[in-house]
Motif scaffolding. Structure first.
Motif, PDB file in Angstrom:
ATOM      1  N   LYS A  22       1.809 -17.257  -3.218  1.00 38.39           N
ATOM      2  CA  LYS A  22       0.557 -16.783  -3.819  1.00 38.39           C
ATOM      3  C   LYS A  22       0.074 -15.518  -3.118  1.00 38.39           C
ATOM      4  CE  LYS A  22      -3.425 -17.104  -6.110  1.00 38.39           C
ATOM      5  NZ  LYS A  22      -3.746 -15.857  -6.735  1.00 38.39           N
ATOM      6  N   ARG A  23       0.156 -15.504  -1.784  1.00 40.16           N
ATOM      7  CA  ARG A  23      -0.250 -14.302  -1.039  1.00 40.16           C
ATOM      8  C   ARG A  23       0.676 -13.135  -1.361  1.00 40.16           C
ATOM      9  NH1 ARG A  23       0.368 -15.030   4.366  1.00 40.16           N
ATOM     10  NH2 ARG A  23       1.338 -17.056   4.170  1.00 40.16           N
ATOM     11  N   ARG A  24       1.952 -13.403  -1.538  1.00 33.70           N
ATOM     12  CA  ARG A  24       2.921 -12.356  -1.908  1.00 33.70           C
ATOM     13  C   ARG A  24       2.559 -11.774  -3.272  1.00 33.70           C
ATOM     14  NH1 ARG A  24       8.580 -14.503  -0.764  1.00 33.70           N
ATOM     15  NH2 ARG A  24       8.062 -13.714   1.290  1.00 33.70           N
ATOM     16  N   ALA A  25       2.259 -12.629  -4.236  1.00 27.81           N
ATOM     17  CA  ALA A  25       1.883 -12.154  -5.572  1.00 27.81           C
ATOM     18  C   ALA A  25       0.588 -11.350  -5.518  1.00 27.81           C
ATOM     19  CB  ALA A  25       1.732 -13.339  -6.519  1.00 27.81           C
ATOM     20  N   ASP A  26      -0.394 -11.846  -4.766  1.00 29.52           N
ATOM     21  CA  ASP A  26      -1.676 -11.136  -4.653  1.00 29.52           C
ATOM     22  C   ASP A  26      -1.509  -9.770  -3.995  1.00 29.52           C
ATOM     23  OD1 ASP A  26      -2.979 -13.231  -5.897  1.00 29.52           O
ATOM     24  OD2 ASP A  26      -3.707 -14.118  -4.018  1.00 29.52           O
ATOM     25  N   ALA A  27      -0.601  -9.655  -3.036  1.00 24.77           N
ATOM     26  CA  ALA A  27      -0.351  -8.363  -2.386  1.00 24.77           C
ATOM     27  C   ALA A  27       0.215  -7.358  -3.381  1.00 24.77           C
ATOM     28  CB  ALA A  27       0.595  -8.538  -1.205  1.00 24.77           C
ATOM     29  N   VAL A  28       1.079  -7.820  -4.266  1.00 22.62           N
ATOM     30  CA  VAL A  28       1.639  -6.922  -5.280  1.00 22.62           C
ATOM     31  C   VAL A  28       0.561  -6.520  -6.282  1.00 22.62           C
ATOM     32  CG1 VAL A  28       3.312  -6.753  -7.166  1.00 22.62           C
ATOM     33  CG2 VAL A  28       4.001  -7.733  -4.983  1.00 22.62           C
ATOM     34  N   VAL A  29      -0.282  -7.462  -6.681  1.00 23.90           N
ATOM     35  CA  VAL A  29      -1.399  -7.132  -7.572  1.00 23.90           C
ATOM     36  C   VAL A  29      -2.280  -6.068  -6.918  1.00 23.90           C
ATOM     37  CG1 VAL A  29      -3.534  -8.004  -8.604  1.00 23.90           C
ATOM     38  CG2 VAL A  29      -1.427  -9.333  -8.804  1.00 23.90           C
ATOM     39  N   GLN A  30      -2.601  -6.264  -5.651  1.00 23.55           N
ATOM     40  CA  GLN A  30      -3.433  -5.298  -4.916  1.00 23.55           C
ATOM     41  C   GLN A  30      -2.792  -3.914  -4.905  1.00 23.55           C
ATOM     42  OE1 GLN A  30      -6.442  -5.793  -3.681  1.00 23.55           O
ATOM     43  NE2 GLN A  30      -6.653  -3.846  -2.647  1.00 23.55           N
ATOM     44  N   LEU A  31      -1.512  -3.841  -4.640  1.00 23.33           N
ATOM     45  CA  LEU A  31      -0.803  -2.561  -4.605  1.00 23.33           C
ATOM     46  C   LEU A  31      -0.800  -1.894  -5.984  1.00 23.33           C
ATOM     47  CD1 LEU A  31       1.006  -0.631  -2.880  1.00 23.33           C
ATOM     48  CD2 LEU A  31       2.933  -1.860  -3.863  1.00 23.33           C
ATOM     49  N   LEU A  32      -0.505  -2.670  -7.002  1.00 22.09           N
ATOM     50  CA  LEU A  32      -0.448  -2.099  -8.353  1.00 22.09           C
ATOM     51  C   LEU A  32      -1.803  -1.582  -8.823  1.00 22.09           C
ATOM     52  CD1 LEU A  32       1.920  -4.662 -10.110  1.00 22.09           C
ATOM     53  CD2 LEU A  32       2.456  -2.300  -9.470  1.00 22.09           C
ATOM     54  N   THR A  33      -2.875  -2.244  -8.412  1.00 20.27           N
ATOM     55  CA  THR A  33      -4.195  -1.796  -8.847  1.00 20.27           C
ATOM     56  C   THR A  33      -4.721  -0.629  -8.017  1.00 20.27           C
ATOM     57  OG1 THR A  33      -5.254  -3.520  -7.516  1.00 20.27           O
ATOM     58  CG2 THR A  33      -4.854  -4.018  -9.836  1.00 20.27           C
ATOM     59  N   THR A  34      -4.485  -0.638  -6.709  1.00 19.32           N
ATOM     60  CA  THR A  34      -5.052   0.415  -5.866  1.00 19.32           C
ATOM     61  C   THR A  34      -4.184   1.669  -5.816  1.00 19.32           C
ATOM     62  OG1 THR A  34      -4.061  -0.546  -3.873  1.00 19.32           O
ATOM     63  CG2 THR A  34      -6.308  -1.204  -4.407  1.00 19.32           C
ATOM     64  N   LYS A  35      -2.897   1.496  -5.673  1.00 15.08           N
ATOM     65  CA  LYS A  35      -2.027   2.664  -5.520  1.00 15.08           C
ATOM     66  C   LYS A  35      -1.574   3.239  -6.865  1.00 15.08           C
ATOM     67  CE  LYS A  35       1.961   4.447  -3.068  1.00 15.08           C
ATOM     68  NZ  LYS A  35       3.002   4.190  -2.071  1.00 15.08           N
ATOM     69  N   TYR A  36      -1.368   2.368  -7.842  1.00 12.43           N
ATOM     70  CA  TYR A  36      -0.804   2.824  -9.108  1.00 12.43           C
ATOM     71  C   TYR A  36      -1.795   2.797 -10.264  1.00 12.43           C
ATOM     72  CZ  TYR A  36       3.529   2.712  -6.552  1.00 12.43           C
ATOM     73  OH  TYR A  36       4.503   2.937  -5.611  1.00 12.43           O
ATOM     74  N   GLY A  37      -3.031   2.371 -10.021  1.00 14.94           N
ATOM     75  CA  GLY A  37      -4.085   2.465 -11.018  1.00 14.94           C
ATOM     76  C   GLY A  37      -3.997   1.499 -12.183  1.00 14.94           C
ATOM     77  N   VAL A  38      -3.231   0.427 -12.042  1.00 19.38           N
ATOM     78  CA  VAL A  38      -3.166  -0.574 -13.105  1.00 19.38           C
ATOM     79  C   VAL A  38      -4.510  -1.308 -13.127  1.00 19.38           C
ATOM     80  CG1 VAL A  38      -1.992  -2.643 -13.941  1.00 19.38           C
ATOM     81  CG2 VAL A  38      -0.671  -0.833 -12.807  1.00 19.38           C
ATOM     82  N   THR A  39      -5.073  -1.496 -14.290  1.00 20.84           N
ATOM     83  CA  THR A  39      -6.349  -2.195 -14.429  1.00 20.84           C
ATOM     84  C   THR A  39      -6.190  -3.637 -13.970  1.00 20.84           C
ATOM     85  OG1 THR A  39      -6.841  -0.817 -16.344  1.00 20.84           O
ATOM     86  CG2 THR A  39      -8.171  -2.801 -16.066  1.00 20.84           C
ATOM     87  N   SER A  40      -7.089  -4.064 -13.084  1.00 22.73           N
ATOM     88  CA  SER A  40      -6.955  -5.402 -12.499  1.00 22.73           C
ATOM     89  C   SER A  40      -7.017  -6.513 -13.539  1.00 22.73           C
ATOM     90  CB  SER A  40      -8.021  -5.623 -11.423  1.00 22.73           C
ATOM     91  OG  SER A  40      -9.309  -5.545 -11.988  1.00 22.73           O
ATOM     92  N   GLY A  41      -7.716  -6.307 -14.639  1.00 22.86           N
ATOM     93  CA  GLY A  41      -7.788  -7.305 -15.692  1.00 22.86           C
ATOM     94  C   GLY A  41      -6.475  -7.557 -16.400  1.00 22.86           C
ATOM     95  N   ARG A  42      -5.516  -6.669 -16.197  1.00 20.12           N
ATOM     96  CA  ARG A  42      -4.207  -6.831 -16.829  1.00 20.12           C
ATOM     97  C   ARG A  42      -3.256  -7.681 -16.003  1.00 20.12           C
ATOM     98  NH1 ARG A  42      -1.486  -1.494 -18.030  1.00 20.12           N
ATOM     99  NH2 ARG A  42      -0.107  -2.908 -19.131  1.00 20.12           N
ATOM    100  N   LEU A  43      -3.626  -7.990 -14.750  1.00 20.08           N
ATOM    101  CA  LEU A  43      -2.726  -8.684 -13.840  1.00 20.08           C
ATOM    102  C   LEU A  43      -3.366  -9.955 -13.296  1.00 20.08           C
ATOM    103  CD1 LEU A  43      -1.693  -5.602 -11.680  1.00 20.08           C
ATOM    104  CD2 LEU A  43      -0.402  -6.592 -13.577  1.00 20.08           C
ATOM    105  N   SER A  44      -2.554 -10.976 -13.096  1.00 20.12           N
ATOM    106  CA  SER A  44      -3.009 -12.166 -12.379  1.00 20.12           C
ATOM    107  C   SER A  44      -1.874 -12.648 -11.483  1.00 20.12           C
ATOM    108  CB  SER A  44      -3.442 -13.269 -13.344  1.00 20.12           C
ATOM    109  OG  SER A  44      -2.351 -13.734 -14.106  1.00 20.12           O
ATOM    110  N   GLY A  45      -2.227 -13.023 -10.258  1.00 22.00           N
ATOM    111  CA  GLY A  45      -1.231 -13.481  -9.294  1.00 22.00           C
ATOM    112  C   GLY A  45      -1.067 -14.985  -9.340  1.00 22.00           C
TER     113      GLY A  45
END
Length: 74
Positions: A22-45
């Motif tokens: 779960k922490r691994r998935a959340d880290a990827v969500v964090q990276l995709l939203t902060t570094k790559y600008g993916v809207t957080s509502g599009r992702l769930s860990g």
């Protein structure tokens, strides 16, 4: 929308691997939203722990393949 699913090998307890995945998935969500600008509502860990291996956990090569994150369409 994508589900970001973390996976682990089978070393350790199921509970610790579920937490790690779960922490691994959340880290990827964090990276995709902060570094790559993916809207957080599009992702769930989500963590799957050691429950869906893609290779045998008997050797290091297989365990390394099982430590991964996958993107799954919702």
């Amino acid at each position: 929308k994508l589900r970001v699913v973390g996976h682990t090998d089978n070393v350790g307890t199921v509970a610790s691997n579920m937490d790690l995945s779960k922490r691994r998935a959340d880290a990827v969500v964090q990276l995709l939203t902060t570094k790559y600008g993916v809207t957080s509502g599009r992702l769930s860990g989500q963590g799957a722990g050691p429950l869906a291996p893609v290779a045998s956990n008997r050797g290091e090569e297989g365990r390394a393949k099982n430590r991964r994150v996958e993107l799954v369409e919702q």
